[in-house]
Design a protein around this motif. Structure first.
Motif, PDB file in Angstrom:
ATOM      1  N   ALA A 112      55.164  20.399   6.324  1.00  0.00           N
ATOM      2  CA  ALA A 112      54.965  19.414   5.250  1.00  0.00           C
ATOM      3  C   ALA A 112      54.382  18.104   5.779  1.00  0.00           C
ATOM      4  O   ALA A 112      53.714  17.377   5.039  1.00  0.00           O
ATOM      5  N   ASP A 113      54.625  17.802   7.046  1.00  0.00           N
ATOM      6  CA  ASP A 113      54.087  16.574   7.632  1.00  0.00           C
ATOM      7  C   ASP A 113      52.745  16.796   8.321  1.00  0.00           C
ATOM      8  O   ASP A 113      52.241  15.919   9.030  1.00  0.00           O
ATOM      9  N   GLY A 114      52.174  17.991   8.130  1.00  0.00           N
ATOM     10  CA  GLY A 114      50.844  18.267   8.672  1.00  0.00           C
ATOM     11  C   GLY A 114      50.808  19.011   9.984  1.00  0.00           C
ATOM     12  O   GLY A 114      49.726  19.281  10.517  1.00  0.00           O
ATOM     13  N   GLY A 115      51.978  19.376  10.539  1.00  0.00           N
ATOM     14  CA  GLY A 115      52.006  20.108  11.804  1.00  0.00           C
ATOM     15  C   GLY A 115      51.869  21.608  11.584  1.00  0.00           C
ATOM     16  O   GLY A 115      51.553  22.078  10.487  1.00  0.00           O
ATOM     17  N   ALA A 116      52.121  22.363  12.642  1.00  0.00           N
ATOM     18  CA  ALA A 116      52.049  23.824  12.556  1.00  0.00           C
ATOM     19  C   ALA A 116      53.350  24.375  11.965  1.00  0.00           C
ATOM     20  O   ALA A 116      54.416  23.766  12.088  1.00  0.00           O
ATOM     21  N   LEU A 117      53.247  25.544  11.321  1.00  0.00           N
ATOM     22  CA  LEU A 117      54.444  26.218  10.826  1.00  0.00           C
ATOM     23  C   LEU A 117      55.324  26.613  12.010  1.00  0.00           C
ATOM     24  O   LEU A 117      54.828  27.066  13.041  1.00  0.00           O
ATOM     25  N   THR A 118      56.630  26.447  11.869  1.00  0.00           N
ATOM     26  CA  THR A 118      57.538  26.748  12.972  1.00  0.00           C
ATOM     27  C   THR A 118      58.879  27.240  12.454  1.00  0.00           C
ATOM     28  O   THR A 118      59.296  26.898  11.342  1.00  0.00           O
ATOM     29  N   PHE A 119      59.546  28.068  13.281  1.00  0.00           N
ATOM     30  CA  PHE A 119      60.912  28.499  13.001  1.00  0.00           C
ATOM     31  C   PHE A 119      61.927  27.704  13.829  1.00  0.00           C
ATOM     32  O   PHE A 119      63.130  27.905  13.682  1.00  0.00           O
ATOM     33  N   ASN A 120      61.448  26.820  14.717  1.00  0.00           N
ATOM     34  CA  ASN A 120      62.342  26.086  15.614  1.00  0.00           C
ATOM     35  C   ASN A 120      63.170  25.055  14.836  1.00  0.00           C
ATOM     36  O   ASN A 120      62.620  24.168  14.177  1.00  0.00           O
ATOM     37  N   ILE A 121      64.485  25.171  14.920  1.00  0.00           N
ATOM     38  CA  ILE A 121      65.381  24.304  14.150  1.00  0.00           C
ATOM     39  C   ILE A 121      65.188  22.833  14.509  1.00  0.00           C
ATOM     40  O   ILE A 121      65.151  21.968  13.618  1.00  0.00           O
TER      41      ILE A 121
END
Length: 495
Positions: free
Chosen positions: A189-198
């Motif tokens: 949502a802030d423009g970064g890459a999609l991630t599963f890291n908590i």
């Protein structure tokens, strides 16, 4: 090799060695040695954690990150804080105690211990994961063996209980997967890459509308395993049909995944959703606390009494987490640990009593204190811990929960807290009722006069669980401080 991956590797190696064993004697020796090594690793991790904390102020320590599936940014990412360390210790103690309590399991012993260790592997992996997808995989690994353990080695309507448990937990897993994917697809949502890291997702401001949608899915997905009312019905039937060691791991360890997941994922990553939905889930959790206590009061089967007691005690964990303050959260985590030891001890003692008397109906029992004094005395101690007597772990946990819950100034929160506190009175009634009927008075069956008290392996299992219950009650500060230190960054993220 990193210190945390050993918690997955050692049980897997134990399982592989078990595959080459023959007979009960070899299977239980290999399982015992593997479980002792895991307990040693957990104790070593506590000392290593305190040492690391002096020089490392990150939320998680001993972190490792290996790319697993690059296309979707899935990693084998692991790390621990004080909460994870405490739950790893709980798991290792309950698993070892379960091995000792299952010392005489002669029906497919190799397969039984393998299934037990597969379950524990999933639990260890879940507690060390900081990648949502990896955590979900370990969650499934922990849940699936329950079907086999109850369906093959259980008693009573075991096929029904195993299927009911599996269907409800798989249904919850499906709901949870939707919630996890919802978090994943909003992690940029802030423009970064999609991630599963908590830890990376916690830095992202997930849109409020997405939080409103995915918080209840994530919460329910985890909380069903934590016996959230009205999705708790799989638990009493599963407990009643499961063999003793499986009941111990089921209630003592597996159900802790629910509260831990709610805390680590739902609350931490979707704080606005938590504050939006807290009133609704507080009603369900408080209802579960009261319903579980009255449900236990109405039962005569020892396993059902303890199963409904677990619904009540774990309802307190969810109730405290939803209060969204530091004291209540500390109480929730202390309660998870306390309940893990207490309920595992209860199920171990119930298994011993059933193995000797061949009944779990308290109306058919009586005067057992005269014939099996050690088992009976420990049952009384476990009961006193369960009803929150000072000097035991239950008191420390419940005091933190109710003091923290009452800090919320709204009338709704105060009423919900008062109603939940009232469950303690009911708990005292059903605990003392069981003690009075089953242990006191005259021996109802003359055959019981020939019963033998606890064997060496049963005594070992009992002491493994009893020592932490007393230790937490007498000297709780080191554990409480470790948990509070780990809660602080989560509270800052939520509030």
């Amino acid at each position: 090799m990193d210190i945390l991956s050993l918690f997955v590797i050692v049980p897997v190696l134990t399982i592989l060695i078990l595959g080459f064993t023959k007979g009960l004697k070899q299977a239980r020796i290999v399982s015992m040695v593997g479980s002792i090594i895991q307990l040693g690793m957990s104790i070593n991790l506590i000392f290593a954690y305190f040492k690391e904390r002096k020089i490392n102020e990150e939320i998680m320590v001993f972190t490792k990150d290996y790319v697993w599936f690059e296309q979707f940014n899935i990693h084998y990412a692991i790390g621990v804080d004080g909460i994870s360390v405490a739950l790893l210790l709980l798991t290792s103690i309950v698993v070892l105690a379960g091995v000792f309590i299952s010392w005489k399991t002669d029906d497919l012993p190799k397969e039984f211990f393998i299934s037990l260790l597969v379950l524990s592997t999933g639990v260890y992996g879940f507690f060390i994961s900081i990648d949502l997808f990896t955590m979900f995989v370990f969650y499934e690994i922990a849940v699936i063996p329950m079907y086999l353990l109850i369906g093959i080695w259980g008693s009573g309507p075991k096929e029904y209980s195993a299927m009911k448990l599996t269907l409800m937990l798989m249904g919850a897993s499906a709901v949870l997967l939707v919630g996890v994917l919802g978090i994943y697809f909003n992690s940029n949502a802030d423009g970064g890459a999609l991630t599963f890291n908590i830890l990376e997702i916690a830095q992202v401001n997930i849109p409020f509308e997405a939080q409103k949608l995915f918080f209840p899915l994530t919460f329910i997905g985890f909380a069903v395993l934590g016996a959230l009312f009205p999705f708790h019905t799989w638990s009493p039937d599963g407990h009643a049909s499961a063999p003793t060691a499986v009941s111990m791991l089921h209630a003592g360890v597996l159900m802790k995944l629910g509260g831990y997941g709610v805390f680590r994922v739902a609350m931490f990553l979707l704080p606005a959703g938590a504050m939006h939905w807290d009133w609704f889930f507080i009603i369900l959790a408080a209802t579960g606390v009261i319903y579980g206590a009255f449900g236990a009061l109405k039962q005569t089967d020892l396993k059902y009494i303890n199963a409904y007691s677990s619904v009540s005690h774990l309802g307190m964990v969810l109730f405290a987490l939803l209060m969204l303050n530091k004291t209540a959260w500390n109480g929730a985590l202390m309660q998870s640990l306390s309940h893990g030891f207490m309920t595992a001890l209860f199920f171990a003692l119930i298994g011993m009593i059933y193995g000797r008397t061949h009944t779990r109906d308290i109306t058919k029992l009586g005067g057992l204190l005269k014939v099996i004094p050690f088992i009976s005395a420990i049952y009384v101690i476990a009961g006193l811990a369960s009803l929150g007597l000072p000097g035991f772990s239950g008191f420390v946990a419940e005091m933190n929960i109710f003091v923290g819950a009452f800090q919320n100034e709204g009338m709704f929160y105060r009423i919900a807290t008062i109603l939940s506190v009232s469950a303690i009175v009911v708990t005292a009634v059903y605990i003392l009722r069981v003690v009075g009927i089953m242990l006191m008075g005259q021996v109802k069956n003359k055959e019981y006069l020939e019963l033998q008290d606890a064997t060496w392996y049963e005594t070992t299992g009992i002491l493994l669980l009893l020592i932490p219950i007393i230790g937490m009650g007498v000297a709780p500060l080191w554990l409480s401080d470790m948990l509070l230190e780990s809660i602080q960054p989560f509270i800052q993220g939520v509030l």
